[in-house]
Scaffold this motif. Structure first.
Motif, PDB file in Angstrom:
ATOM      1  N   LYS A 121      -2.306   3.751   3.248  1.00 51.27           N
ATOM      2  CA  LYS A 121      -3.328   3.755   2.201  1.00 51.27           C
ATOM      3  C   LYS A 121      -3.921   5.123   1.908  1.00 51.27           C
ATOM      4  CE  LYS A 121      -4.880  -1.051   2.617  1.00 51.27           C
ATOM      5  NZ  LYS A 121      -6.034  -1.944   2.810  1.00 51.27           N
ATOM      6  N   THR A 122      -4.121   5.940   2.917  1.00 47.46           N
ATOM      7  CA  THR A 122      -4.870   7.172   2.738  1.00 47.46           C
ATOM      8  C   THR A 122      -3.941   8.362   2.486  1.00 47.46           C
ATOM      9  OG1 THR A 122      -4.859   7.799   5.074  1.00 47.46           O
ATOM     10  CG2 THR A 122      -6.583   6.262   4.350  1.00 47.46           C
ATOM     11  N   SER A 123      -4.524   9.448   2.016  1.00 54.51           N
ATOM     12  CA  SER A 123      -3.749  10.679   1.820  1.00 54.51           C
ATOM     13  C   SER A 123      -3.204  11.183   3.151  1.00 54.51           C
ATOM     14  CB  SER A 123      -4.621  11.746   1.164  1.00 54.51           C
ATOM     15  OG  SER A 123      -5.773  12.019   1.932  1.00 54.51           O
ATOM     16  N   ARG A 124      -3.946  10.949   4.214  1.00 58.71           N
ATOM     17  CA  ARG A 124      -3.470  11.343   5.550  1.00 58.71           C
ATOM     18  C   ARG A 124      -2.216  10.553   5.925  1.00 58.71           C
ATOM     19  NH1 ARG A 124      -7.197  11.369  11.065  1.00 58.71           N
ATOM     20  NH2 ARG A 124      -5.590  12.181  12.472  1.00 58.71           N
ATOM     21  N   ASP A 125      -2.221   9.248   5.618  1.00 58.14           N
ATOM     22  CA  ASP A 125      -1.044   8.414   5.881  1.00 58.14           C
ATOM     23  C   ASP A 125       0.171   8.928   5.115  1.00 58.14           C
ATOM     24  OD1 ASP A 125      -2.617   6.688   7.426  1.00 58.14           O
ATOM     25  OD2 ASP A 125      -3.052   5.383   5.722  1.00 58.14           O
ATOM     26  N   LEU A 126      -0.045   9.257   3.843  1.00 59.89           N
ATOM     27  CA  LEU A 126       1.067   9.695   3.000  1.00 59.89           C
ATOM     28  C   LEU A 126       1.591  11.061   3.413  1.00 59.89           C
ATOM     29  CD1 LEU A 126      -0.263   8.444  -0.431  1.00 59.89           C
ATOM     30  CD2 LEU A 126       1.746   7.597   0.775  1.00 59.89           C
ATOM     31  N   TRP A 136      14.511  12.198   1.300  1.00 62.37           N
ATOM     32  CA  TRP A 136      13.908  11.241   0.383  1.00 62.37           C
ATOM     33  C   TRP A 136      12.754  10.458   1.007  1.00 62.37           C
ATOM     34  CZ3 TRP A 136      14.719  11.080  -4.692  1.00 62.37           C
ATOM     35  CH2 TRP A 136      15.898  11.625  -5.215  1.00 62.37           C
ATOM     36  N   CYS A 137      11.736  10.186   0.189  1.00 60.34           N
ATOM     37  CA  CYS A 137      10.645   9.279   0.543  1.00 60.34           C
ATOM     38  C   CYS A 137      10.629   8.152  -0.488  1.00 60.34           C
ATOM     39  CB  CYS A 137       9.302   9.994   0.515  1.00 60.34           C
ATOM     40  SG  CYS A 137       9.095  11.259   1.790  1.00 60.34           S
ATOM     41  N   LEU A 138      10.591   6.909  -0.005  1.00 62.19           N
ATOM     42  CA  LEU A 138      10.620   5.737  -0.874  1.00 62.19           C
ATOM     43  C   LEU A 138       9.410   4.843  -0.573  1.00 62.19           C
ATOM     44  CD1 LEU A 138      14.368   4.691  -0.335  1.00 62.19           C
ATOM     45  CD2 LEU A 138      13.479   6.406  -1.923  1.00 62.19           C
ATOM     46  N   LEU A 139       8.605   4.580  -1.585  1.00 61.25           N
ATOM     47  CA  LEU A 139       7.442   3.701  -1.459  1.00 61.25           C
ATOM     48  C   LEU A 139       7.641   2.523  -2.404  1.00 61.25           C
ATOM     49  CD1 LEU A 139       4.812   6.553  -1.602  1.00 61.25           C
ATOM     50  CD2 LEU A 139       5.284   5.154   0.421  1.00 61.25           C
ATOM     51  N   PHE A 140       7.578   1.311  -1.870  1.00 55.23           N
ATOM     52  CA  PHE A 140       7.946   0.133  -2.647  1.00 55.23           C
ATOM     53  C   PHE A 140       6.860  -0.927  -2.521  1.00 55.23           C
ATOM     54  CE2 PHE A 140      10.799  -3.620  -3.446  1.00 55.23           C
ATOM     55  CZ  PHE A 140      11.201  -3.242  -4.729  1.00 55.23           C
ATOM     56  N   PRO A 158      -6.307  -6.430  -4.637  1.00 52.34           N
ATOM     57  CA  PRO A 158      -6.465  -4.973  -4.672  1.00 52.34           C
ATOM     58  C   PRO A 158      -5.222  -4.211  -4.227  1.00 52.34           C
ATOM     59  CG  PRO A 158      -7.705  -5.914  -2.838  1.00 52.34           C
ATOM     60  CD  PRO A 158      -7.245  -7.055  -3.677  1.00 52.34           C
ATOM     61  N   ASP A 159      -4.358  -4.850  -3.430  1.00 50.57           N
ATOM     62  CA  ASP A 159      -3.143  -4.173  -2.969  1.00 50.57           C
ATOM     63  C   ASP A 159      -2.180  -3.876  -4.122  1.00 50.57           C
ATOM     64  OD1 ASP A 159      -4.045  -4.121  -0.407  1.00 50.57           O
ATOM     65  OD2 ASP A 159      -2.733  -5.696   0.347  1.00 50.57           O
ATOM     66  N   LEU A 160      -2.346  -4.575  -5.244  1.00 47.11           N
ATOM     67  CA  LEU A 160      -1.488  -4.312  -6.397  1.00 47.11           C
ATOM     68  C   LEU A 160      -1.747  -2.922  -6.988  1.00 47.11           C
ATOM     69  CD1 LEU A 160      -1.704  -7.758  -8.264  1.00 47.11           C
ATOM     70  CD2 LEU A 160       0.122  -6.943  -6.756  1.00 47.11           C
ATOM     71  N   LEU A 161      -2.865  -2.315  -6.599  1.00 44.64           N
ATOM     72  CA  LEU A 161      -3.229  -0.997  -7.131  1.00 44.64           C
ATOM     73  C   LEU A 161      -2.828   0.148  -6.208  1.00 44.64           C
ATOM     74  CD1 LEU A 161      -6.827  -1.874  -8.400  1.00 44.64           C
ATOM     75  CD2 LEU A 161      -4.699  -1.861  -9.704  1.00 44.64           C
ATOM     76  N   LEU A 162      -2.241  -0.174  -5.062  1.00 48.37           N
ATOM     77  CA  LEU A 162      -1.919   0.876  -4.089  1.00 48.37           C
ATOM     78  C   LEU A 162      -0.898   1.873  -4.612  1.00 48.37           C
ATOM     79  CD1 LEU A 162      -1.932  -0.937  -0.625  1.00 48.37           C
ATOM     80  CD2 LEU A 162      -3.406   0.923  -1.373  1.00 48.37           C
ATOM     81  N   ASN A 163       0.070   1.420  -5.390  1.00 45.55           N
ATOM     82  CA  ASN A 163       1.057   2.364  -5.915  1.00 45.55           C
ATOM     83  C   ASN A 163       0.404   3.409  -6.811  1.00 45.55           C
ATOM     84  OD1 ASN A 163       3.428   1.677  -4.629  1.00 45.55           O
ATOM     85  ND2 ASN A 163       4.573   1.354  -6.527  1.00 45.55           N
ATOM     86  N   GLN A 164      -0.644   3.013  -7.529  1.00 42.25           N
ATOM     87  CA  GLN A 164      -1.346   3.994  -8.357  1.00 42.25           C
ATOM     88  C   GLN A 164      -2.053   5.023  -7.490  1.00 42.25           C
ATOM     89  OE1 GLN A 164      -1.148   4.360 -11.769  1.00 42.25           O
ATOM     90  NE2 GLN A 164      -2.086   6.317 -11.163  1.00 42.25           N
ATOM     91  N   GLN A 165      -2.566   4.591  -6.346  1.00 47.09           N
ATOM     92  CA  GLN A 165      -3.166   5.539  -5.403  1.00 47.09           C
ATOM     93  C   GLN A 165      -2.127   6.520  -4.889  1.00 47.09           C
ATOM     94  OE1 GLN A 165      -5.608   3.819  -2.291  1.00 47.09           O
ATOM     95  NE2 GLN A 165      -6.260   2.149  -3.616  1.00 47.09           N
ATOM     96  N   TYR A 166      -0.915   6.034  -4.608  1.00 44.86           N
ATOM     97  CA  TYR A 166       0.157   6.919  -4.167  1.00 44.86           C
ATOM     98  C   TYR A 166       0.464   7.957  -5.252  1.00 44.86           C
ATOM     99  CZ  TYR A 166       1.198   3.142  -0.777  1.00 44.86           C
ATOM    100  OH  TYR A 166       1.132   2.200   0.210  1.00 44.86           O
ATOM    101  N   LEU A 232       9.211   0.977  -7.390  1.00 40.75           N
ATOM    102  CA  LEU A 232       9.641   1.978  -6.417  1.00 40.75           C
ATOM    103  C   LEU A 232       9.161   3.347  -6.868  1.00 40.75           C
ATOM    104  CD1 LEU A 232      11.469   2.872  -3.967  1.00 40.75           C
ATOM    105  CD2 LEU A 232      13.281   3.219  -5.682  1.00 40.75           C
ATOM    106  N   ILE A 233       8.457   4.036  -5.980  1.00 39.29           N
ATOM    107  CA  ILE A 233       8.129   5.451  -6.177  1.00 39.29           C
ATOM    108  C   ILE A 233       9.047   6.223  -5.244  1.00 39.29           C
ATOM    109  CG2 ILE A 233       6.365   7.235  -5.968  1.00 39.29           C
ATOM    110  CD1 ILE A 233       4.246   5.072  -6.308  1.00 39.29           C
TER     111      ILE A 233
END
Length: 246
Positions: A121-126, A136-140, A158-166, A232-233
């Motif tokens: 979730k966080t910038s630290r995680d990413l 490659w990095c894949l976020l799905f 709210p989890d549907l918005l996580l990709n936008q945070q990424y 997929l990001i």
């Protein structure tokens, strides 16, 4: 912190059987479609692949033939039990929390993948997620999940918005990325009885009666149209990042 991690592990262990059943009942070929796309983008085949928070191995059957060394990490031992039943000989399982794995990992992988990860979730995680990739990095994730009968009465997830945070993080870090969406539709008949049972603990009897009348009228069943969209990001770690050895 240890008590929190124990509770988290217990939660996913308790949920493992139901989670696997949900995955098995899904009629959408998302894993197969995603694998085909990764092949078309020449991300697959690869030598080393990390499936972070891989759960019961939803993507194993479709991915493992494209990977020489497949590593699946999850906090839940029971989740991994189900995943092991789907694995070929090239798959290694690690029963560890995401935080512990990312903190201790001294290996980098050609492709780092995480799907529907509730702990990313966080910038630290990413940043940590990016650090363990050499290419490659894949976020799905699911970004849309709605239907005609139930969604009007349910709170947004709210989890549907996580990709936008990424995406916001990647844009802030000036990391170029691409996206690919996979959309699926399904239609099924829902009875008044099922609809009322589904919501009986969430609304009063009077409220539920009004909802049922509005939704069904005099009919005993209605068609429920549902739509599910995954996104997929995907992005590559920069050559400068690789050469730095960080």
């Amino acid at each position: 912190m240890n008590e929190y991690m124990d509770e988290l592990r217990d939660f996913w262990d308790d949920f493992a059987e139901d989670y696997e059943q949900i995955q098995q009942e899904s009629s959408f070929p998302v894993a197969e479609d995603l694998a085909a796309f990764l092949i078309s983008e020449k991300i697959f085949p690869c030598q080393t692949f990390l499936d972070l928070a891989g759960g019961t191995g939803r993507y194993l059957p479709s991915f493992q033939q494209q990977v020489e060394h497949y590593i699946l990490v999850d906090i839940s031992e029971k989740m991994l039990h189900y995943a092991q039943n789907k694995a070929a000989d090239n798959v290694l399982f690690i029963n560890q929390s995401q935080a512990t794995f990312l903190a201790q990992a001294n290996t980098r992988f050609d492709v780092v993948f995480s799907a529907m990860n509730p702990a990313l979730k966080t910038s630290r995680d990413l940043t940590a997620f990016q650090r363990i990739s050499r290419n490659w990095c894949l976020l799905f994730r699911t970004i849309q999940e709605e239907d005609t009968l139930f969604s009007p009465y349910e709170a947004a997830n709210p989890d549907l918005l996580l990709n936008q945070q990424y995406k916001n993080f990647l844009q802030a870090e000036k990391i170029p990325y691409k996206i690919k969406q996979f959309s699926y539709k399904k239609s099924e008949k829902i009875t008044r009885e099922f609809f009322q049972a589904y919501f009986e603990n969430d609304f009063s009897a009077a409220e539920l009666a009004k909802m049922t009348e509005k939704t069904f009228g005099d009919a005993q069943q209605e068609n429920n149209e549902s739509r599910l969209t995954f996104e997929l990001i995907y992005f590559q770690v920069s050559k400068a990042y690789n050469e730095s050895g960080l």
